[in-house]
Design an enzyme around this catalytic site. Structure first.
Site, PDB file in Angstrom:
ATOM      1  CG  HIS A   1      -7.527  -2.194   0.642  1.00  0.00           C
ATOM      2  ND1 HIS A   1      -7.182  -3.127   1.398  1.00  0.00           N
ATOM      3  CD2 HIS A   1      -6.449  -1.459   0.567  1.00  0.00           C
ATOM      4  CE1 HIS A   1      -5.917  -3.227   2.153  1.00  0.00           C
ATOM      5  NE2 HIS A   1      -5.421  -2.026   1.321  1.00  0.00           N
TER       6      HIS A   1
ATOM      7  CG  ASP B   1      13.353  -7.203 -15.795  1.00  0.00           C
ATOM      8  OD1 ASP B   1      12.881  -5.949 -15.820  1.00  0.00           O
ATOM      9  OD2 ASP B   1      14.647  -7.241 -16.150  1.00  0.00           O
TER      10      ASP B   1
ATOM     11  CG  HIS C   1      -3.532   0.773  -0.495  1.00  0.00           C
ATOM     12  ND1 HIS C   1      -4.007   0.714   0.761  1.00  0.00           N
ATOM     13  CD2 HIS C   1      -3.608   1.929  -1.313  1.00  0.00           C
ATOM     14  CE1 HIS C   1      -4.344   2.169   0.903  1.00  0.00           C
ATOM     15  NE2 HIS C   1      -4.080   2.724  -0.282  1.00  0.00           N
TER      16      HIS C   1
ATOM     17  N   GLY D   1      17.724  -3.241  -9.803  1.00  0.00           N
ATOM     18  CA  GLY D   1      17.719  -3.827 -11.102  1.00  0.00           C
ATOM     19  C   GLY D   1      16.553  -4.888 -11.411  1.00  0.00           C
TER      20      GLY D   1
ATOM     21  CG  ASP E   1      -3.869  -2.930   9.511  1.00  0.00           C
ATOM     22  OD1 ASP E   1      -2.569  -3.233   9.676  1.00  0.00           O
ATOM     23  OD2 ASP E   1      -4.274  -1.965   8.989  1.00  0.00           O
TER      24      ASP E   1
ATOM     25  CG  HIS F   1      -2.154   1.017   8.336  1.00  0.00           C
ATOM     26  ND1 HIS F   1      -2.657  -0.159   7.671  1.00  0.00           N
ATOM     27  CD2 HIS F   1      -1.563   1.578   7.254  1.00  0.00           C
ATOM     28  CE1 HIS F   1      -2.259  -0.351   6.440  1.00  0.00           C
ATOM     29  NE2 HIS F   1      -1.549   0.650   6.169  1.00  0.00           N
TER      30      HIS F   1
ATOM     31  CG  HIS G   1      -0.109  11.614   5.290  1.00  0.00           C
ATOM     32  ND1 HIS G   1      -0.820  10.997   4.457  1.00  0.00           N
ATOM     33  CD2 HIS G   1       0.627  10.461   5.849  1.00  0.00           C
ATOM     34  CE1 HIS G   1      -0.806   9.611   4.485  1.00  0.00           C
ATOM     35  NE2 HIS G   1       0.143   9.230   5.293  1.00  0.00           N
TER      36      HIS G   1
ATOM     37  CG  ASP H   1      -4.243  -2.604   4.985  1.00  0.00           C
ATOM     38  OD1 ASP H   1      -3.903  -3.761   5.509  1.00  0.00           O
ATOM     39  OD2 ASP H   1      -3.538  -2.228   3.909  1.00  0.00           O
TER      40      ASP H   1
ATOM     41  CG  ASP I   1       0.044  -3.063   0.870  1.00  0.00           C
ATOM     42  OD1 ASP I   1      -0.838  -2.206   0.169  1.00  0.00           O
ATOM     43  OD2 ASP I   1       0.263  -3.250   1.952  1.00  0.00           O
ATOM     44  CG  HIS I   2      -3.920  -5.269   0.625  1.00  0.00           C
ATOM     45  ND1 HIS I   2      -4.171  -5.997   1.525  1.00  0.00           N
ATOM     46  CD2 HIS I   2      -2.967  -4.232   1.175  1.00  0.00           C
ATOM     47  CE1 HIS I   2      -3.601  -5.518   2.717  1.00  0.00           C
ATOM     48  NE2 HIS I   2      -3.032  -4.510   2.392  1.00  0.00           N
TER      49      HIS I   2
HETATM   50 ZN   LIG Z   1      -1.754  -2.964   3.106  1.00  0.00          ZN
HETATM   51 ZN   LIG Z   2      -4.120  -0.747   2.556  1.00  0.00          ZN
END
Ligand SMILES: [Zn+2]
Ligand SMILES: [Zn+2]
Length: 556
Positions: A71, A443, A73, A46, A193, A367, A363, A161, A75-76
């Site tokens: 960079h 949200d 991504h 939700g 990292d 990292h 793949h 990373d 998450d950054h």
């Molecule tokens: Zn990362």
């Molecule tokens: Zn990354």
């Protein structure tokens, strides 16, 4: 000057995967390295996005000078637009990283134009008392950098990373020389990292993916459908190259895949052979042996292009008998269910789906494994070491690794919790207290409705707007609805015409169900997401409130 204290405060990304953010303060100046987001876990159903809590930075807003990005991504960079709505500062990053930030920014209504400042590897900038040099590193995304941050007390290296790929596909090598130069001159603190601290050896080069992909292209006699992260420019280039070699044209499908390939192409980071692109709407009328499809949605996200293809509900693309589908990405823990469900759908239609780990690989990780982490530790030879980017077990493995290396000069290793302060001064380094930290859930409106306004859903908010539970009883065998949907709500009080709204809401749920094909109906993940999106659109429009909507599907 030097009697001031230097503080390094991780505000996210330690002991959790995602939302990386670190504040570095000297005296009255703060810089922030990265502002990432996290994708919500199942228990946060939700909620669309999870961001680091900015309370500490807002309390010290006047001291915050800049955000420095390593960079592109999520998450950054994923929290950068949210960050800028709260704290307006310049953002530094490489061209590709900033282009991805801009793309995210389009979904927000910012009052002021963001100040995005492009930098290049080997360039240095000054921000307050900090000198920051950008150092090129290899990673699964192009244009990634580490940071060498010179402070009055010494140099901090933040790796961002990385992996140490000796043969990157774009031939842009990890600038180990610059890192070694800093090491020679003395590094006060290394932040490195830790993601793969539990993987021995070396991470394979991005080139290792080519043999397996080549085999797919040479063997397939019908369509080849490749899904990877849209930010994996190396991987996208590989697919384009192989398509050209094997005489296939390529349709690029999915919103993020289209926009990121356009960005990479416009910046000269992606080489698209002339005449190779095919419009998605034309992909199905070509000779199947001459077509490849690049598509987003490796994690089984219910509204993604590949998930729609899997349930045969995509506008342009379908897969069938004899087609080869390649998931060229890691299965992120927690996503197994939707991914395997998606694979099952495609396998049922007769596609050969390739996924998971195999040798040669489909793949490779972006990292560093243990040997590469050792290399970076040995080159930097820091006085203090703080493992970052990982769950606690990875941070502690990385810390132990540094201690075992026993290079001269390492005094102490700090495994930090998010919010803990590492304080450094002329006497040494120590943990000193905690700042407010945590998660903020956002949200963002339904997935295809672009965000107009941002709503922060903390507990207080939830208690104000309440919760709505549409309950749908579905016959397990027929996939048909057993009775009219029920809607239960708590704390979601609607004024005058409350009954009318609930009646309409029930009808909307029923209509969403009727409008879905049989295959979607057997896929609860897809159905829940569709019901949630449709109901939310209606409730927000009618009541201007944003209750938490959690569809419940009962099999009977
Ligand atoms: Zn990362
Ligand atoms: Zn990354």
């Amino acid at each position: 000057m030097v009697d001031q204290k230097l503080q390094v405060i991780p505000l996210g990304g330690l002991g959790e995967f995602g939302m990386n953010m670190t504040a570095i303060r000297y005296g009255d100046d703060i810089i922030v390295v990265d502002a990432g987001m996290m994708f919500p876990e199942a228990e946060l159903l939700g909620v669309d996005l999870v961001m680091p809590d900015l309370t500490f930075l807002k309390e010290n807003q006047a001291q915050v000078r800049a955000v420095i990005l390593t960079h592109g991504h999520e998450d950054h960079i994923g929290a950068v637009p949210y960050f800028l709505t709260e704290i307006d500062v310049p953002v530094y990053g490489t061209a590709f990283t900033l282009a991805l930030v801009e793309r995210r920014m389009e979904e927000y209504d910012l009052e002021k134009q963001p100040r995005l400042i492009r930098v290049k590897p080997k360039q240095a900038i000054g921000v307050g008392p900090f000198q920051i040099e950008f150092i090129h590193v290899t990673h699964s995304i192009v244009s990634a950098v580490a940071l060498a941050i010179t402070t009055p007390l010494g140099v901090i290296i933040h790796t961002g990373d990385f992996k140490v790929d000796p043969t990157p596909t774009d031939n842009e090598l990890f600038d180990l020389h610059t890192l070694a130069d800093y090491g020679k001159r003395g590094v006060l603190l290394l932040l490195s990292d830790s993601t793969n601290a539990d993987r021995p050896g070396y991470t394979e080069s991005e080139r290792a993916v080519r043999p397996r992909m080549e085999e797919v292209f040479s063997r397939a006699d019908r369509r080849v459908v490749v899904s990877c992260f849209s930010s994996s420019i190396h991987r996208i280039q590989l697919v384009l190259d192989l398509a050209r070699e094997y005489g296939r044209r390529v349709a690029v499908v999915g919103r993020s895949m289209v926009s990121v390939t356009e960005i990479a192409h416009s910046l000269g980071l992606l080489d698209i052979p002339d005449g190779i692109l095919l419009r998605p709407q034309d992909a199905m009328n070509q000779d199947p042996s001459k077509v490849a499809i690049l598509i987003s949605g490796t994690q089984g996200e219910p509204m993604s292009a590949l998930a729609r293809v899997a349930v045969d509900n995509h506008k342009h693309i379908s897969v069938g008998k004899g087609d080869t589908v390649v998931l060229s990405a890691r299965i992120i823990p927690g996503n197994e269910k939707p991914i395997f469900r998606m694979i099952d759908h495609m396998a049922r239609r007769g596609a050969d789906v390739m996924y998971g780990s195999m040798n040669p690989p489909l793949h490779v990780s972006g990292h560093a494994s243990v040997e590469e982490q050792k290399l970076v530790l040995n080159l930097c030879r820091p006085k203090y070491f703080m493992p970052i980017h990982g769950e606690f077990r990875q941070l502690s493995k990385h810390a132990r690794l540094a201690e075992h290396l026993r290079f001269a000069g390492l005094e102490e290793t700090f495994i930090m919790d998010t919010g803990e302060i590492l304080e450094l001064d002329s006497h040494g380094a120590r943990k000193s207290g905690k700042v407010p930290c945590g998660r903020v859930c956002i949200d963002s409106g339904s997935v295809d409705d672009v965000v107009q306004e941002m709503v922060i859903r903390d507990r207080r908010h939830l208690s104000e707007d309440g919760i709505v539970l549409p309950i749908i009883a579905i016959n397990r065998r027929s996939g048909r609805m057993e009775s009219a949907p029920e809607i239960v709500s708590r704390g979601f009080a609607v004024a005058e015409d409350g009954t009318a709204i609930m009646d309409n809401a029930r009808q909307i749920v029923a209509r969403t169900l009727e409008g879905s094909n049989d295959e979607e109906k057997t896929d609860w993940g897809v159905m829940k997401e569709k019901i949630r999106a449709d109901l939310k659109r209606y409730i927000v429009k009618e009541t201007s409130r944003r209750p938490l909507i959690m569809p419940v599907i009962l099999e009977v």
